[in-house]
Scaffold this active site. Structure first.
Site, mmCIF file in Angstrom:
data_model
loop_
_atom_site.group_PDB
_atom_site.id
_atom_site.type_symbol
_atom_site.label_atom_id
_atom_site.label_comp_id
_atom_site.label_asym_id
_atom_site.label_seq_id
_atom_site.Cartn_x
_atom_site.Cartn_y
_atom_site.Cartn_z
ATOM 1 N N LYS A 35 0.813 -1.223 0.000
ATOM 2 C CA LYS A 35 0.000 0.000 0.000
ATOM 3 C C LYS A 35 0.849 1.277 0.000
ATOM 4 O O LYS A 35 0.405 2.317 -0.482
ATOM 5 C CB LYS A 35 -0.930 0.012 1.213
ATOM 6 C CG LYS A 35 -2.020 -1.043 1.165
ATOM 7 C CD LYS A 35 -3.100 -0.693 0.167
ATOM 8 C CE LYS A 35 -4.253 -1.690 0.191
ATOM 9 N NZ LYS A 35 -5.134 -1.527 -0.975
ATOM 10 N N GLU B 186 -9.668 6.200 2.883
ATOM 11 C CA GLU B 186 -10.489 5.153 3.486
ATOM 12 C C GLU B 186 -9.554 3.991 3.779
ATOM 13 O O GLU B 186 -8.499 3.868 3.174
ATOM 14 C CB GLU B 186 -11.581 4.713 2.502
ATOM 15 C CG GLU B 186 -11.159 3.640 1.479
ATOM 16 C CD GLU B 186 -10.132 4.126 0.465
ATOM 17 O OE1 GLU B 186 -10.032 5.345 0.260
ATOM 18 O OE2 GLU B 186 -9.414 3.281 -0.117
ATOM 19 N N SER C 133 1.691 -9.593 -0.456
ATOM 20 C CA SER C 133 1.332 -8.169 -0.476
ATOM 21 C C SER C 133 1.484 -7.480 0.869
ATOM 22 O O SER C 133 1.677 -6.277 0.940
ATOM 23 C CB SER C 133 -0.105 -8.017 -0.969
ATOM 24 O OG SER C 133 -0.959 -8.852 -0.226
#
Lengths: 399, 263
Positions: free
Chosen positions: A92, A114, A381
């Site tokens: 991210k 968000e 991830s």
């Protein structure tokens, strides 16, 4: 049209994507598109972005041969793309490092985001702290409960967490609330969307900033594997880590692309978060895509053990890749993900995020059916530290 | 077929007053009460009713209207239900223009073609799909025009003049000017800004212009009535419905109050 040119000038991937928002936001999105088109060709920006990826994020992330796991499964060689080793613990951060530079370039003073699992919230709060910008993170109350560790991290980073009680109190409702904030404060606020979702140009921006993952794998494969991998695997919620891995490989038709959605309690139960497997075309959060919905067009409640995959939609480019047959979309249920979480932890000493564990679960199934001279790259991830409470409580352990 | 919306606005102009457009959510708190509320509103001076089509994710709505959507959904309300409701309302009221206001995904659940067939049967006058800007609206525009259903479009404070011109050219019924940057029920309306913007819109279109999103009481209604052809009031009614008690009485007195301000 070549996939490389996607999205088209209207922000569409085939019939998917687009810009389904209230009029107030259309001019803001047009401005964002214009500014992004300028900045992505700007040498100064590219230099700064690359330097941040290297020195702040810690890139490149390794492509690691999972030797013991490969031996255990007995089949294709398995390589792990170690996004879990990034600063803040997941892929991210790649996107937030890029978008915050874009926000500053546009002169915005206030950052909103968000978050579901909290990883995007942490990544956004981190870059906002680094650039000294005010940051507000919207998070569903249910996710606040199951990801309390990340909530505290976000607060320590100086950002404000706003709990969202509407709807199902999860990621989709956090996104609704962030959109409502943006529409109200559109002059001075930049909305950093965390997935390849939302209205155009977000699916494109988030994909491009995450494409570094696939670009590195493309290079690293030459040295580490000696050729292109035969298959790429990544979990898909909104789909940013998968899109980042897949994108540079789309024209390489010899490489199979497999996205793994959250099967929840099983596809047949309806309690899952797998719109590409068991949803239909619809419009939510400014995009046309596959959606979990009922016959009346109401978005239905999703279920997944992982907060980051608990989303009823999916990035429009995945919807397109599915329809043209370029990528395949499978699912792994809660139980399979938990088993995979434990197996990778014990066999390789790498604890994946529960989101990631869905991709790991698929590899567990598919690797033994492939031959030893074939190879799979799976995107790790994120790391699993944030999920320890969830895993413990499933096992009835109180920490 | 002449648009009922057009007719209403021209009558109102002749009477030298402004249109009161009221918004409630279809099926909130239940179908029968919605119809009763609609009848009372009309009796007390509402000129046009915007009927919200409940959606699970009403992104442009403030908390009041969100709750209205949730209450209606809990009772099983839907787009098909709204058409059934409208047919019942039409038994006693053929004249009052009704506009369905909602979100793309519920409208598309029927499809543009089927939607318009239903619209004709129920004598629906207009649609306002919040998340359908002109760029994304081809099917609904084409089908609506065929059957003479008006497409009301939003113009926002952020909309440039050239874009506003384009939107006006693809709009029918009335132009809905969003008076504030924000969601429904916002409270920071700036009457001077609204005035400037509306007079600019007059140069783009002859359509009536209604103002909404920040009008919650008589004083905000009166602050913009001189520049507009109509005002839209929603959140305050949805709040009254949410409060419970004698809903009809409360709605009647609020409608009367607003209608007097606008005459």
């Amino acid at each position: 049209m070549s996939e490389e040119l996607m999205p088209d000038k209207n922000g569409r991937f085939g019939i998917y994507g687009g810009r389904y928002v209230a009029e107030t936001l259309v001019p803001a999105l047009e401005e964002l598109s214009e500014q992004y088109e300028l900045i992505k060709k700007d040498d100064k920006f590219l230099k700064e972005f690359k330097a941040d990826l290297k020195d702040y994020v810690g890139r490149p992330s390794p492509l690691y041969f999972a030797k013991r796991w490969t031996e255990l499964l007995g089949g294709a060689k398995i390589y792990l793309k170690r996004e879990d080793l990034n600063h803040t613990g997941a892929h991210k951060i790649n996107n937030t490092v890029g978008q915050i530079l874009l926000a500053k370039h546009m002169g915005k003073k206030r950052i909103i985001a968000e978050t579901g699992a909290g990883q995007h919230g942490v990544a956004t709060a981190s870059v906002a702290a680094r650039h000294g910008l005010e940051c507000i993170v919207f998070m569903g109350e249910e996710d606040i409960q199951r990801q309390s560790l990340n909530v505290f991290r976000i607060k320590l980073l100086g950002a404000k967490v706003v709990g969202v009680n509407s709807g199902t109190s999860t990621l989709k409702d956090a996104m609704n609330e962030a959109m409502r904030d943006w529409v109200t404060n559109v002059d001075d606020t930049y909305y950093i969307i965390g997935s390849v979702a939302g209205p155009h140009p977000y699916p494109q921006i988030v994909r491009d900033f995450n494409a570094v993952v696939g670009e590195e794998v493309l290079e690293q494969s030459k040295a580490v594997i000696g050729k292109d991998p035969d298959m790429l695997v990544a979990c898909v919620g909104g789909g940013s880590n998968a899109m980042g891995l897949f994108y540079p490989f789309i024209e390489k038709k010899n490489v199979r692309l497999v996205g793994v959605e959250a099967g929840g309690l099983g596809l047949s139960t309806g309690k899952h978060a797998a719109p590409l497997n068991d949803g239909k075309e619809g419009v939510l959060h400014g995009m046309r895509t596959y959606l979990m919905q009922d016959d009346a067009g109401q978005v239905i409640e999703t279920h997944s053990v992982s907060a980051g995959l608990d989303y009823p939609g999916v990035g429009p480019e995945h919807a397109w890749l599915k329809d043209i047959g370029r990528a395949e979309y499978e699912s792994a249920d809660d139980e399979e993900a938990l088993d995979a979480f434990k197996e990778l932890t014990r066999v390789e000493g790498i604890m994946p995020a529960l989101e990631t564990a869905h991709g790991i679960a698929y590899v567990k199934k598919i690797a033994p059916t492939m031959s030893e001279d074939q190879s799979i790259v799976v995107n790790v991830s994120g790391r699993g530290d944030k999920d320890i409470n969830t895993v413990a409580s499933i096992e009835g352990i109180e920490l | 077929m002449t648009s009922k919306i057009k007719e209403v606005f021209s009558n109102i102009k002749a009477e030298n007053r402004k249109a009161l457009i009221t918004y409630i959510v279809s099926g909130d708190p239940d179908t029968e009460t919605t119809i009763e509320i609609m009848n009372s509103m009309v009796q007390q001076g509402t000129d046009i009713i915007e009927l919200g089509i409940p959606f699970s994710d009403p992104m442009a709505e403030g908390i009041s209207i969100q709750k209205g959507h949730e209450r209606a959904l809990e009772k099983g309300a839907s787009l098909s239900g709204a058409f059934e409701l409208l047919k019942k309302f039409r038994v006693n009221d053929e004249k009052t223009p009704i506009v369905f206001m909602g979100y793309m995904n519920t409208f598309e659940s029927l499809g543009a073609n089927k939607f318009m067939q239903e619209a004709v049967k129920a004598s629906l006058d207009g649609i306002l799909i919040v998340d359908m800007p002109p760029e994304e609206s081809s099917n609904f525009s084409i089908e609506a025009e065929k059957v003479g259903v008006d497409i009301i479009r939003l113009i926002a404070p952020t909309t440039s003049s050239s874009r506003a011109k384009k939107i006006c050219s693809q709009c029918s019924g009335y132009v809905y000017y969003i008076s504030v940057k924000g969601i429904t029920g916002a409270s920071n309306i700036n009457a001077e800004e609204v005035k400037a913007r509306v007079s600019e819109l007059r140069s783009h279109t002859d359509l009536p212009i209604a103002i909404g999103f920040g009008i919650k009481d008589s004083s905000s209604a009166s602050s913009v009535k001189d520049v507009a052809d109509g005002v839209v009031v929603g959140s305050v009614f949805v709040d009254l419905i949410g409060e419970g008690g004698n809903i009809i009485e409360k709605v009647e007195s609020k409608t009367k109050e607003l209608s007097e301000v606008l005459s």
